[in-house]
Design a protein around this motif. Structure first.
Motif, PDB file in Angstrom:
ATOM      1  N   THR A 133      11.993  93.525 -22.380  1.00  0.00           N
ATOM      2  CA  THR A 133      10.934  93.558 -21.368  1.00  0.00           C
ATOM      3  C   THR A 133      11.601  93.556 -20.003  1.00  0.00           C
ATOM      4  O   THR A 133      12.444  92.715 -19.712  1.00  0.00           O
ATOM      5  CB  THR A 133       9.985  92.359 -21.500  1.00  0.00           C
ATOM      6  OG1 THR A 133       9.426  92.356 -22.819  1.00  0.00           O
ATOM      7  CG2 THR A 133       8.860  92.428 -20.472  1.00  0.00           C
ATOM      8  N   GLN A 134      11.204  94.509 -19.194  1.00  0.00           N
ATOM      9  CA  GLN A 134      11.760  94.694 -17.863  1.00  0.00           C
ATOM     10  C   GLN A 134      10.630  94.485 -16.860  1.00  0.00           C
ATOM     11  O   GLN A 134       9.598  95.149 -16.943  1.00  0.00           O
ATOM     12  CB  GLN A 134      12.311  96.110 -17.752  1.00  0.00           C
ATOM     13  CG  GLN A 134      12.789  96.518 -16.385  1.00  0.00           C
ATOM     14  CD  GLN A 134      12.735  98.025 -16.245  1.00  0.00           C
ATOM     15  OE1 GLN A 134      11.666  98.617 -16.277  1.00  0.00           O
ATOM     16  NE2 GLN A 134      13.893  98.643 -16.096  1.00  0.00           N
ATOM     17  N   THR A 135      10.835  93.571 -15.914  1.00  0.00           N
ATOM     18  CA  THR A 135       9.831  93.302 -14.888  1.00  0.00           C
ATOM     19  C   THR A 135      10.497  93.397 -13.522  1.00  0.00           C
ATOM     20  O   THR A 135      11.539  92.776 -13.299  1.00  0.00           O
ATOM     21  CB  THR A 135       9.227  91.891 -15.062  1.00  0.00           C
ATOM     22  OG1 THR A 135       8.726  91.761 -16.391  1.00  0.00           O
ATOM     23  CG2 THR A 135       8.096  91.650 -14.080  1.00  0.00           C
ATOM     24  N   TYR A 136       9.900  94.176 -12.629  1.00  0.00           N
ATOM     25  CA  TYR A 136      10.409  94.282 -11.256  1.00  0.00           C
ATOM     26  C   TYR A 136       9.270  93.918 -10.316  1.00  0.00           C
ATOM     27  O   TYR A 136       8.267  94.631 -10.236  1.00  0.00           O
ATOM     28  CB  TYR A 136      10.920  95.703 -10.982  1.00  0.00           C
ATOM     29  CG  TYR A 136      11.639  95.876  -9.666  1.00  0.00           C
ATOM     30  CD1 TYR A 136      12.475  94.892  -9.143  1.00  0.00           C
ATOM     31  CD2 TYR A 136      11.522  97.053  -8.947  1.00  0.00           C
ATOM     32  CE1 TYR A 136      13.154  95.069  -7.950  1.00  0.00           C
ATOM     33  CE2 TYR A 136      12.203  97.258  -7.750  1.00  0.00           C
ATOM     34  CZ  TYR A 136      13.019  96.256  -7.262  1.00  0.00           C
ATOM     35  OH  TYR A 136      13.695  96.448  -6.075  1.00  0.00           O
ATOM     36  N   ALA A 137       9.413  92.783  -9.631  1.00  0.00           N
ATOM     37  CA  ALA A 137       8.422  92.308  -8.664  1.00  0.00           C
ATOM     38  C   ALA A 137       8.967  92.566  -7.268  1.00  0.00           C
ATOM     39  O   ALA A 137      10.098  92.174  -6.960  1.00  0.00           O
ATOM     40  CB  ALA A 137       8.151  90.826  -8.868  1.00  0.00           C
ATOM     41  N   LEU A 138       8.173  93.219  -6.434  1.00  0.00           N
ATOM     42  CA  LEU A 138       8.609  93.602  -5.099  1.00  0.00           C
ATOM     43  C   LEU A 138       7.520  93.235  -4.102  1.00  0.00           C
ATOM     44  O   LEU A 138       6.340  93.538  -4.331  1.00  0.00           O
ATOM     45  CB  LEU A 138       8.860  95.113  -5.072  1.00  0.00           C
ATOM     46  CG  LEU A 138       9.621  95.680  -3.902  1.00  0.00           C
ATOM     47  CD1 LEU A 138      11.076  95.204  -3.937  1.00  0.00           C
ATOM     48  CD2 LEU A 138       9.576  97.194  -3.931  1.00  0.00           C
ATOM     49  N   GLY A 139       7.902  92.578  -3.017  1.00  0.00           N
ATOM     50  CA  GLY A 139       6.918  92.204  -2.015  1.00  0.00           C
ATOM     51  C   GLY A 139       7.540  92.076  -0.641  1.00  0.00           C
ATOM     52  O   GLY A 139       8.761  92.038  -0.493  1.00  0.00           O
ATOM     53  N   GLY A 140       6.684  92.027   0.373  1.00  0.00           N
ATOM     54  CA  GLY A 140       7.132  91.900   1.755  1.00  0.00           C
ATOM     55  C   GLY A 140       6.553  93.008   2.605  1.00  0.00           C
ATOM     56  O   GLY A 140       5.586  93.664   2.238  1.00  0.00           O
ATOM     57  N   HIS A 141       7.165  93.216   3.767  1.00  0.00           N
ATOM     58  CA  HIS A 141       6.705  94.252   4.697  1.00  0.00           C
ATOM     59  C   HIS A 141       7.090  95.625   4.176  1.00  0.00           C
ATOM     60  O   HIS A 141       8.267  95.915   3.977  1.00  0.00           O
ATOM     61  CB  HIS A 141       7.309  94.034   6.086  1.00  0.00           C
ATOM     62  CG  HIS A 141       6.939  95.110   7.040  1.00  0.00           C
ATOM     63  ND1 HIS A 141       5.662  95.243   7.550  1.00  0.00           N
ATOM     64  CD2 HIS A 141       7.653  96.141   7.547  1.00  0.00           C
ATOM     65  CE1 HIS A 141       5.616  96.294   8.337  1.00  0.00           C
ATOM     66  NE2 HIS A 141       6.824  96.850   8.356  1.00  0.00           N
ATOM     67  N   MET A 142       6.096  96.459   3.932  1.00  0.00           N
ATOM     68  CA  MET A 142       6.329  97.808   3.422  1.00  0.00           C
ATOM     69  C   MET A 142       5.816  98.815   4.431  1.00  0.00           C
ATOM     70  O   MET A 142       4.679  98.716   4.867  1.00  0.00           O
ATOM     71  CB  MET A 142       5.584  98.016   2.095  1.00  0.00           C
ATOM     72  CG  MET A 142       6.040  97.126   1.000  1.00  0.00           C
ATOM     73  SD  MET A 142       5.086  97.418  -0.515  1.00  0.00           S
ATOM     74  CE  MET A 142       5.569  95.971  -1.433  1.00  0.00           C
ATOM     75  N   GLN A 143       6.662  99.777   4.768  1.00  0.00           N
ATOM     76  CA  GLN A 143       6.247 100.827   5.689  1.00  0.00           C
ATOM     77  C   GLN A 143       5.634 102.004   4.954  1.00  0.00           C
ATOM     78  O   GLN A 143       5.375 103.040   5.553  1.00  0.00           O
ATOM     79  CB  GLN A 143       7.460 101.287   6.510  1.00  0.00           C
ATOM     80  CG  GLN A 143       8.037 100.169   7.357  1.00  0.00           C
ATOM     81  CD  GLN A 143       9.210 100.653   8.157  1.00  0.00           C
ATOM     82  OE1 GLN A 143       9.083 101.553   8.995  1.00  0.00           O
ATOM     83  NE2 GLN A 143      10.372 100.071   7.906  1.00  0.00           N
ATOM     84  N   PHE A 144       5.426 101.848   3.641  1.00  0.00           N
ATOM     85  CA  PHE A 144       4.861 102.912   2.830  1.00  0.00           C
ATOM     86  C   PHE A 144       3.611 102.381   2.144  1.00  0.00           C
ATOM     87  O   PHE A 144       3.376 101.186   2.097  1.00  0.00           O
ATOM     88  CB  PHE A 144       5.870 103.402   1.791  1.00  0.00           C
ATOM     89  CG  PHE A 144       6.467 102.291   0.956  1.00  0.00           C
ATOM     90  CD1 PHE A 144       5.799 101.781  -0.148  1.00  0.00           C
ATOM     91  CD2 PHE A 144       7.687 101.735   1.296  1.00  0.00           C
ATOM     92  CE1 PHE A 144       6.340 100.752  -0.899  1.00  0.00           C
ATOM     93  CE2 PHE A 144       8.240 100.705   0.545  1.00  0.00           C
ATOM     94  CZ  PHE A 144       7.561 100.220  -0.550  1.00  0.00           C
ATOM     95  N   ASP A 145       2.813 103.298   1.631  1.00  0.00           N
ATOM     96  CA  ASP A 145       1.602 102.925   0.909  1.00  0.00           C
ATOM     97  C   ASP A 145       1.983 102.448  -0.486  1.00  0.00           C
ATOM     98  O   ASP A 145       2.448 103.237  -1.313  1.00  0.00           O
ATOM     99  CB  ASP A 145       0.653 104.122   0.825  1.00  0.00           C
ATOM    100  CG  ASP A 145      -0.582 103.812   0.006  1.00  0.00           C
ATOM    101  OD1 ASP A 145      -1.291 102.832   0.327  1.00  0.00           O
ATOM    102  OD2 ASP A 145      -0.822 104.545  -0.981  1.00  0.00           O
ATOM    103  N   ARG A 146       1.831 101.143  -0.743  1.00  0.00           N
ATOM    104  CA  ARG A 146       2.276 100.587  -2.028  1.00  0.00           C
ATOM    105  C   ARG A 146       1.524 101.183  -3.207  1.00  0.00           C
ATOM    106  O   ARG A 146       2.066 101.320  -4.288  1.00  0.00           O
ATOM    107  CB  ARG A 146       2.212  99.060  -2.027  1.00  0.00           C
ATOM    108  CG  ARG A 146       0.832  98.493  -2.052  1.00  0.00           C
ATOM    109  CD  ARG A 146       0.838  96.972  -1.905  1.00  0.00           C
ATOM    110  NE  ARG A 146      -0.507  96.483  -1.884  1.00  0.00           N
ATOM    111  CZ  ARG A 146      -1.349  96.614  -0.881  1.00  0.00           C
ATOM    112  NH1 ARG A 146      -0.963  97.212   0.227  1.00  0.00           N
ATOM    113  NH2 ARG A 146      -2.569  96.144  -0.952  1.00  0.00           N
ATOM    114  N   GLU A 147       0.278 101.567  -3.015  1.00  0.00           N
ATOM    115  CA  GLU A 147      -0.497 102.138  -4.117  1.00  0.00           C
ATOM    116  C   GLU A 147       0.060 103.492  -4.556  1.00  0.00           C
ATOM    117  O   GLU A 147       0.067 103.818  -5.733  1.00  0.00           O
ATOM    118  CB  GLU A 147      -1.966 102.293  -3.710  1.00  0.00           C
ATOM    119  CG  GLU A 147      -2.870 102.545  -4.867  1.00  0.00           C
ATOM    120  CD  GLU A 147      -4.333 102.295  -4.544  1.00  0.00           C
ATOM    121  OE1 GLU A 147      -5.162 103.041  -5.098  1.00  0.00           O
ATOM    122  OE2 GLU A 147      -4.630 101.380  -3.759  1.00  0.00           O
TER     123      GLU A 147
END
Length: 173
Positions: A133-147
């Motif tokens: 199982t591979q999980t990548y959690a990413l958060g913070g200030h994003m200059q791109f549309d996360r969706e």
């Protein structure tokens, strides 16, 4: 608020058994899993050698042989670059051999953003092999549309799982 996007998994025989992206107001999490017909120790041995499975297209040097990983807390998932350069892709923050590898960092072009990321590889024995199982959690200030971008990031990390799985003949996807 968390929204889930299910990613198609019938793309090819080597696709993970499950794939999901969960969006929140501040980031996203991708989760992918697959089963292989190999013992956790064998999967672990391959996992800690990213040069064996990492796609060179997702490296700065375009050569997966330049990728390395020190499987200990504080170790580097790094890449040697031409002319004596180097890149730290992620930092190892947890190691439980044959079970868990956890790394911290924002991969590739995400390094230029104000982001924090955690990539966890979990190995679990199952009948006839190992569930990865591979999980990548990413958060913070994003200059791109996360969706829009979350499925792209999921595709990149999922590809590395697919390539790891492909190292084991008779995988159980």
């Amino acid at each position: 608020m968390v929204r889930h996007i299910l990613i198609g998994t019938a793309l090819a025989a080597a696709s993970p058994a499950t794939a999901e992206v969960a969006l929140s107001d501040t980031g996203f999490t991708t989760t992918n899993s697959a089963e292989v017909a190999a013992a956790p120790a064998d999967v672990w041995a391959a996992l800690i050698e990213p040069a064996r499975y990492w796609n060179a297209d997702h490296s700065w040097s375009l050569d997966a042989a330049n990728m390395s990983l020190e499987p200990q807390a504080g170790g580097c998932f790094c890449e040697a670059l031409p002319d004596g350069g180097s890149a730290e892709h992620m930092r190892v923050i947890m190691v439980q051999p044959d079970q868990t590898l956890r790394l911290s960092g924002a991969l590739g072009p995400l390094q230029a953003e104000g982001l924090a990321g955690t990539l966890t590889w979990q190995l679990e024995p199952v009948d006839g092999g190992t569930r990865i199982t591979q999980t990548y959690a990413l958060g913070g200030h994003m200059q791109f549309d996360r969706e829009t971008f979350a499925p792209v990031v999921d595709g990149v990390v999922r590809e590395q799982l697919d390539r790891l799985v492909a190292l084991f003949p008779g995988n159980q996807d």
